[in-house]
Scaffold this active site. Structure first.
Site, mmCIF file in Angstrom:
data_model
loop_
_atom_site.group_PDB
_atom_site.id
_atom_site.type_symbol
_atom_site.label_atom_id
_atom_site.label_comp_id
_atom_site.label_asym_id
_atom_site.label_seq_id
_atom_site.Cartn_x
_atom_site.Cartn_y
_atom_site.Cartn_z
ATOM 1 N N HIS A 63 53.897 -16.857 120.766
ATOM 2 C CA HIS A 63 55.185 -17.280 121.327
ATOM 3 C C HIS A 63 55.334 -18.802 121.343
ATOM 4 O O HIS A 63 56.181 -19.333 122.053
ATOM 5 C CB HIS A 63 55.374 -16.702 122.738
ATOM 6 C CG HIS A 63 55.561 -15.208 122.725
ATOM 7 N ND1 HIS A 63 55.322 -14.399 123.804
ATOM 8 C CD2 HIS A 63 55.954 -14.373 121.721
ATOM 9 C CE1 HIS A 63 55.568 -13.133 123.481
ATOM 10 N NE2 HIS A 63 55.941 -13.090 122.222
ATOM 11 N N ASN B 136 43.282 -6.671 134.036
ATOM 12 C CA ASN B 136 44.563 -6.994 134.652
ATOM 13 C C ASN B 136 44.362 -7.062 136.151
ATOM 14 O O ASN B 136 43.386 -6.522 136.679
ATOM 15 C CB ASN B 136 45.616 -5.918 134.330
ATOM 16 C CG ASN B 136 46.492 -6.300 133.148
ATOM 17 O OD1 ASN B 136 46.454 -7.440 132.671
ATOM 18 N ND2 ASN B 136 47.283 -5.355 132.677
ATOM 19 N N LEU B 137 45.294 -7.700 136.831
ATOM 20 C CA LEU B 137 45.201 -7.787 138.287
ATOM 21 C C LEU B 137 45.239 -6.397 138.906
ATOM 22 O O LEU B 137 44.484 -6.075 139.818
ATOM 23 C CB LEU B 137 46.361 -8.645 138.801
ATOM 24 C CG LEU B 137 46.303 -9.101 140.249
ATOM 25 C CD1 LEU B 137 45.002 -9.845 140.539
ATOM 26 C CD2 LEU B 137 47.509 -9.976 140.555
ATOM 27 N N THR C 264 48.208 -8.867 130.758
ATOM 28 C CA THR C 264 49.521 -8.477 130.246
ATOM 29 C C THR C 264 49.741 -6.998 130.497
ATOM 30 O O THR C 264 48.806 -6.207 130.419
ATOM 31 C CB THR C 264 49.660 -8.783 128.739
ATOM 32 O OG1 THR C 264 50.935 -8.313 128.283
ATOM 33 C CG2 THR C 264 48.570 -8.106 127.917
ATOM 34 N N GLN D 96 50.007 -14.733 124.217
ATOM 35 C CA GLN D 96 51.452 -14.853 124.406
ATOM 36 C C GLN D 96 51.758 -16.109 125.211
ATOM 37 O O GLN D 96 52.919 -16.466 125.378
ATOM 38 C CB GLN D 96 51.984 -13.636 125.175
ATOM 39 C CG GLN D 96 51.786 -12.309 124.464
ATOM 40 C CD GLN D 96 52.184 -11.142 125.360
ATOM 41 O OE1 GLN D 96 51.451 -10.728 126.253
ATOM 42 N NE2 GLN D 96 53.354 -10.604 125.123
ATOM 43 N N CYS E 205 63.024 -36.799 110.463
ATOM 44 C CA CYS E 205 64.389 -36.923 109.928
ATOM 45 C C CYS E 205 65.343 -37.606 110.901
ATOM 46 O O CYS E 205 66.499 -37.856 110.566
ATOM 47 C CB CYS E 205 64.935 -35.550 109.527
ATOM 48 S SG CYS E 205 65.448 -34.524 110.924
ATOM 49 N N ARG F 149 58.259 -27.469 132.905
ATOM 50 C CA ARG F 149 57.067 -26.655 132.649
ATOM 51 C C ARG F 149 55.982 -27.479 131.960
ATOM 52 O O ARG F 149 54.801 -27.355 132.255
ATOM 53 C CB ARG F 149 57.436 -25.454 131.776
ATOM 54 C CG ARG F 149 58.534 -24.592 132.377
ATOM 55 C CD ARG F 149 58.814 -23.370 131.546
ATOM 56 N NE ARG F 149 57.710 -22.417 131.634
ATOM 57 C CZ ARG F 149 57.706 -21.236 131.034
ATOM 58 N NH1 ARG F 149 58.740 -20.861 130.307
ATOM 59 N NH2 ARG F 149 56.680 -20.431 131.150
HETATM 60 ZN ZN LIG Z 1 63.609 -33.318 111.593
#
Ligand SMILES: [Zn+2]
Length: 252
Positions: free
Chosen positions: A107, A202-203, A180, A89, A139, A59
């Site tokens: 998200h 929206n669509l 959405t 989102q 780390c 992605r």
């Molecule tokens: Zn780390």
């Protein structure tokens, strides 16, 4: 102090669909024979680390091939014209690439990694993550590094500021909902309770047989634009510009 009119935009997958962002979810709900749940579940991701990273690498790398469109650019331009909060989102970076800043990615963001061991978050752009070689820059952990994306069963810390912003909307403010159906964040139910001016792009309407509580419906909005987001930018800009400029009465 007089209330400064606030424009809030809440967007979902339909915004970026017009840029060609694939969902990777087949009609069978599978990705390369893995259940989608397996590659983005907070409770099990460490057991499926390799497929998790292969899924998100695909992605992320694909993001380099897509471009923001007219609606992404419009939302970014509103930030310089109005007091604007962009909530999305979407985990892509198309709003940022259109010039937006401080987007509330509830998200998470595909182009960032997060180390669960030390909580460091860093940007890797549209590159692939190699879980056998790459490690946390702070780390050195390999096993605890995951995409900075909210998985199923993972807390979404930015929901709290999102509820705060939405709950602060007053009569003369403006809420724009794009792309959405309200299945994940029940933005339809929220819009219904808000007294501000509201517009939906929206669509198409949610089919009655698919409608569940919280989803978007025409009656919750003052205006509805049922068309692809990329083709709604001009009309939406006219509506929002008029509302943001309208005489505000008492301002309450
Ligand atoms: Zn780390």
């Amino acid at each position: 102090m007089p209330h400064e009119r606030h424009l809030v935009v809440f967007s979902g997958a339909g915004l970026s669909a017009d840029s060609g962002i694939a969902t990777f979810r087949g009609s069978d709900g599978l990705w390369e024979n893995h259940r989608i749940d397996e590659v983005c579940n907070y409770l099990t991701w460490e057991r499926h680390r390799d497929s998790v990273h292969r899924f998100y690498n695909a992605r992320r790398v694909a993001l380099a091939e897509v471009q923001p469109h007219a609606m992404h650019r419009l939302l970014a331009s509103w930030q310089s014209r109005f007091k604007t909060t962009l909530i999305t989102q979407n985990i892509d970076d198309l709003l940022e690439r259109a010039g937006a800043s401080d987007v509330l990615h509830v998200h998470g963001v595909l182009t960032r990694m997060r180390c669960e061991a030390c909580e460091t978050v860093w940007d890797i752009g549209t590159t692939a993550w190699d879980p056998s070689m790459d490690c946390c820059p702070a780390c050195g952990s390999k096993d605890k590094v995951k995409p900075d994306v909210v998985f199923f069963n993972e807390p979404a810390p930015l929901y709290e500021p999102m509820w705060e912003v939405l709950g602060s909307l007053r009569r003369d403010d403006v809420l724009v909902v794009i792309g959405t159906d309200g299945a994940v964040v029940p933005i339809g139910g929220i819009a219904e309770q808000l007294k501000c001016r509201k517009v939906l792009n929206n669509l198409e309407p949610v089919a009655p047989e698919n409608f569940v509580r919280g989803m978007v419906a025409p009656r919750q909005f003052d205006r509805t634009l049922y068309k692809p987001a990329a083709k709604a930018a001009g009309e939406l800009d006219e509506i929002v510009t008029a509302w943001m400029a309208a005489w505000s009465g008492s301002g309450l």
